[in-house]
Design a protein around this motif. Structure first.
Motif, PDB file in Angstrom:
ATOM      1  N   VAL A 257       0.218  -1.495  -0.207  1.00 29.81           N
ATOM      2  CA  VAL A 257       0.175  -0.060   0.055  1.00 29.81           C
ATOM      3  C   VAL A 257       1.060   1.450   0.423  1.00 29.81           C
ATOM      4  N   LYS A 258       2.106   1.337   0.792  1.00 33.16           N
ATOM      5  CA  LYS A 258       2.604   2.910   0.932  1.00 33.16           C
ATOM      6  C   LYS A 258       3.078   2.561  -0.832  1.00 33.16           C
ATOM      7  N   GLN A 259       4.398   1.440  -0.796  1.00 29.96           N
ATOM      8  CA  GLN A 259       4.424   1.623  -2.201  1.00 29.96           C
ATOM      9  C   GLN A 259       3.757   1.719  -3.705  1.00 29.96           C
ATOM     10  N   SER A 260       2.165   2.098  -2.819  1.00 24.41           N
ATOM     11  CA  SER A 260       1.022   2.391  -4.338  1.00 24.41           C
ATOM     12  C   SER A 260       0.993   4.141  -3.980  1.00 24.41           C
ATOM     13  N   ILE A 261       0.953   4.153  -3.353  1.00 23.85           N
ATOM     14  CA  ILE A 261       0.931   5.557  -2.494  1.00 23.85           C
ATOM     15  C   ILE A 261       2.562   6.188  -2.772  1.00 23.85           C
ATOM     16  N   ALA A 262       3.484   6.044  -2.423  1.00 26.97           N
ATOM     17  CA  ALA A 262       4.239   6.548  -3.130  1.00 26.97           C
ATOM     18  C   ALA A 262       4.836   6.565  -5.260  1.00 26.97           C
ATOM     19  N   GLN A 263       4.660   5.564  -5.618  1.00 30.97           N
ATOM     20  CA  GLN A 263       4.580   5.347  -6.998  1.00 30.97           C
ATOM     21  C   GLN A 263       3.497   6.699  -7.485  1.00 30.97           C
ATOM     22  N   TYR A 264       2.522   6.641  -7.419  1.00 32.25           N
ATOM     23  CA  TYR A 264       1.904   7.582  -7.604  1.00 32.25           C
ATOM     24  C   TYR A 264       1.581   9.086  -7.335  1.00 32.25           C
ATOM     25  N   VAL A 265       2.370   9.675  -6.815  1.00 37.66           N
ATOM     26  CA  VAL A 265       2.603  10.522  -6.186  1.00 37.66           C
ATOM     27  C   VAL A 265       4.052  11.334  -6.274  1.00 37.66           C
ATOM     28  N   GLN A 266       5.438   9.900  -6.847  1.00 39.15           N
ATOM     29  CA  GLN A 266       6.388  10.738  -7.920  1.00 39.15           C
ATOM     30  C   GLN A 266       6.623  10.320  -9.330  1.00 39.15           C
ATOM     31  N   ALA A 267       5.297  10.183  -9.172  1.00 39.02           N
ATOM     32  CA  ALA A 267       5.365   9.595 -11.097  1.00 39.02           C
ATOM     33  C   ALA A 267       4.395  10.837 -11.419  1.00 39.02           C
ATOM     34  N   ARG A 268       3.796  11.367 -10.189  1.00 39.18           N
ATOM     35  CA  ARG A 268       3.517  12.785 -11.127  1.00 39.18           C
ATOM     36  C   ARG A 268       3.741  14.378 -10.408  1.00 39.18           C
ATOM     37  N   ALA A 269       4.721  14.042 -10.111  1.00 44.57           N
ATOM     38  CA  ALA A 269       6.144  14.984  -9.178  1.00 44.57           C
ATOM     39  C   ALA A 269       7.238  15.628 -10.646  1.00 44.57           C
ATOM     40  N   THR A 270       7.781  16.768 -10.284  1.00 43.35           N
ATOM     41  CA  THR A 270       8.322  17.553 -10.559  1.00 43.35           C
ATOM     42  C   THR A 270       9.329  18.211  -9.542  1.00 43.35           C
ATOM     43  N   GLY A 271      10.707  18.096  -9.865  1.00 39.73           N
ATOM     44  CA  GLY A 271      11.378  18.434  -9.053  1.00 39.73           C
ATOM     45  C   GLY A 271      11.578  18.381  -8.210  1.00 39.73           C
ATOM     46  N   GLY A 272      11.145  16.698  -7.233  1.00 37.31           N
ATOM     47  CA  GLY A 272      10.897  16.419  -5.747  1.00 37.31           C
ATOM     48  C   GLY A 272       9.539  17.173  -5.338  1.00 37.31           C
ATOM     49  N   ASN A 273       8.867  18.233  -5.939  1.00 35.44           N
ATOM     50  CA  ASN A 273       7.586  18.647  -5.572  1.00 35.44           C
ATOM     51  C   ASN A 273       6.772  17.819  -5.975  1.00 35.44           C
ATOM     52  N   TYR A 274       5.428  18.283  -5.281  1.00 36.10           N
ATOM     53  CA  TYR A 274       4.303  17.238  -6.176  1.00 36.10           C
ATOM     54  C   TYR A 274       2.860  18.502  -5.974  1.00 36.10           C
ATOM     55  N   ARG A 275       2.114  19.244  -6.769  1.00 37.68           N
ATOM     56  CA  ARG A 275       0.901  19.835  -6.770  1.00 37.68           C
ATOM     57  C   ARG A 275      -0.345  19.574  -7.036  1.00 37.68           C
ATOM     58  N   TRP A 276      -0.278  19.442  -5.496  1.00 34.25           N
ATOM     59  CA  TRP A 276      -1.980  19.475  -4.695  1.00 34.25           C
ATOM     60  C   TRP A 276      -2.871  20.436  -5.421  1.00 34.25           C
ATOM     61  N   GLU A 277      -4.090  19.820  -5.815  1.00 32.17           N
ATOM     62  CA  GLU A 277      -5.360  21.231  -6.607  1.00 32.17           C
ATOM     63  C   GLU A 277      -6.565  20.563  -5.651  1.00 32.17           C
ATOM     64  N   ARG A 278      -6.289  21.120  -4.643  1.00 35.05           N
ATOM     65  CA  ARG A 278      -7.917  21.276  -4.619  1.00 35.05           C
ATOM     66  C   ARG A 278      -8.949  21.963  -4.765  1.00 35.05           C
ATOM     67  N   CYS A 279     -10.056  21.201  -4.969  1.00 36.65           N
ATOM     68  CA  CYS A 279     -11.470  22.169  -4.931  1.00 36.65           C
ATOM     69  C   CYS A 279     -12.668  21.608  -4.248  1.00 36.65           C
ATOM     70  N   PHE A 280     -13.388  22.251  -3.220  1.00 31.14           N
ATOM     71  CA  PHE A 280     -14.499  22.018  -2.682  1.00 31.14           C
ATOM     72  C   PHE A 280     -15.233  23.071  -1.960  1.00 31.14           C
ATOM     73  N   CYS A 281     -16.631  22.765  -1.923  1.00 34.38           N
ATOM     74  CA  CYS A 281     -17.520  23.731  -1.231  1.00 34.38           C
ATOM     75  C   CYS A 281     -18.145  23.805   0.229  1.00 34.38           C
ATOM     76  N   ARG A 282     -17.962  24.710   0.799  1.00 29.65           N
ATOM     77  CA  ARG A 282     -18.312  24.546   2.529  1.00 29.65           C
ATOM     78  C   ARG A 282     -19.950  25.449   1.905  1.00 29.65           C
ATOM     79  N   GLY A 283     -20.841  24.645   3.031  1.00 32.71           N
ATOM     80  CA  GLY A 283     -22.099  25.263   3.197  1.00 32.71           C
ATOM     81  C   GLY A 283     -22.226  25.511   4.800  1.00 32.71           C
TER      82      GLY A 283
END
Length: 302
Positions: A257-283
């Protein structure tokens, strides 16, 4: 049974809310006990306190406080109950306004930070360590005791029973804040699908259910929506750590499980950083408990 016209009765929404919550993936998959979750929040308390005291946290507080001011619900001397107070996100602001605040929070470390910050500011806040579910209103003397009962993004108010108890503790005003609509970013959705072969769904306590329960009970609460979209660039290790903490609640963190998470992030990282995009709504919802315009002939809110 849910009949075609029953939607006008509060019982319809009580039943539908409970059915949705029971069948929700986040509830079905939860592996950790209440004690483990509280310990989790104890560990997260310092970083969480830093997060809620930042600029975004300040903006969210001001949105709620401005609504309370418009509704004349910030009068000095009012008794306030803050359910799921955390490190004092709202409790300290309300005490600063001259209100008599009781902060309810199950995490001892969160309460320690709240007390420390209150002491530094010279504020008096009564702290009670408990989950909302375990509170006995009559034993505590809290039934219809508070002028304002507040629960903002609190996991302690997560179903009809805990929402009804929130109302029963108030003799005047209530404020409730929860997610409204989709809340999960791409990484959570895609990893959840990878691990469980199902969609992660929305929020088990989406504000639509308490709103429609109140509406069909004869109330016309004030409901405001606040959307938030942001991008964050964080180190790969930080992104992996946050995802591991999230999925720990639902799956054993095996090496695979840890490997799956790490591989997901590393495959989408650039220069050792991950760009996190969040969008939500609060009522953000506000109402007065004695202002049901046309109470239905039902038992749902008794």
């Amino acid at each position: 049974m849910l009949g075609p016209l029953n939607w006008i009765a509060p019982e319809f929404w009580v039943e539908l809310w409970e059915k949705y919550r029971q069948e929700h993936p986040l509830r079905r998959r939860r592996k950790r006990t209440e004690e483990e979750i509280v310990a989790f929040w104890d560990r997260r308390a310092p970083s969480f306190a830093k997060h809620v005291t930042g600029e975004r946290g300040k903006k969210r507080r001001e949105e709620v406080l401005e609504l309370l001011r418009r509704e004349n619900a910030l009068r000095p001397g009012m008794r306030v109950l803050d359910i799921g107070a955390g490190p004092g996100t709202f409790a300290l602001e309300l005490a600063q306004e001259g209100l008599e605040v009781t902060a309810l929070e199950p995490s001892g470390e969160m309460l320690r930070l709240l007390k420390e910050r209150a002491r530094d500011k010279g504020l008096a806040v009564r702290c009670v360590r408990s989950t909302w579910e375990k509170v006995d209103l009559d034993r505590e003397g809290w039934r219809e005791h508070f002028d304002l009962v507040l629960a903002s993004m609190s996991p302690g108010v997560n179903d009809w029973a805990t929402f009804r108890k929130l109302m029963q503790a108030s003799r005047e005003c209530c404020l409730y804040c929860a997610f409204a609509g989709p809340r999960w970013d791409r990484v959570h959705r895609e990893l959840w699908q990878h691990f469980f072969q199902e969609d992660i769904g929305g929020s088990p306590s989406d504000i639509v259910f308490p709103f429609l329960y109140l509406y069909t009970s004869g109330y016309r609460p004030s409901l405001n929506f606040r959307s938030e979209a942001r991008e964050e660039v964080v180190p790969v290790e930080e992104a992996i750590g946050e995802l591991e903490r999230f999925f720990w609640q639902y799956i054993d963190l095996t090496p695979e499980v840890k490997q799956s998470i790490a591989q997901y992030v590393q495959a989408r990282a650039t220069g050792g950083n991950y760009r996190w995009e969040r969008c939500f709504c609060r009522g953000i919802m506000f109402w007065r408990v004695n202002e049901a315009l046309f109470p239905p002939a039902s038992t749902a809110k008794k």
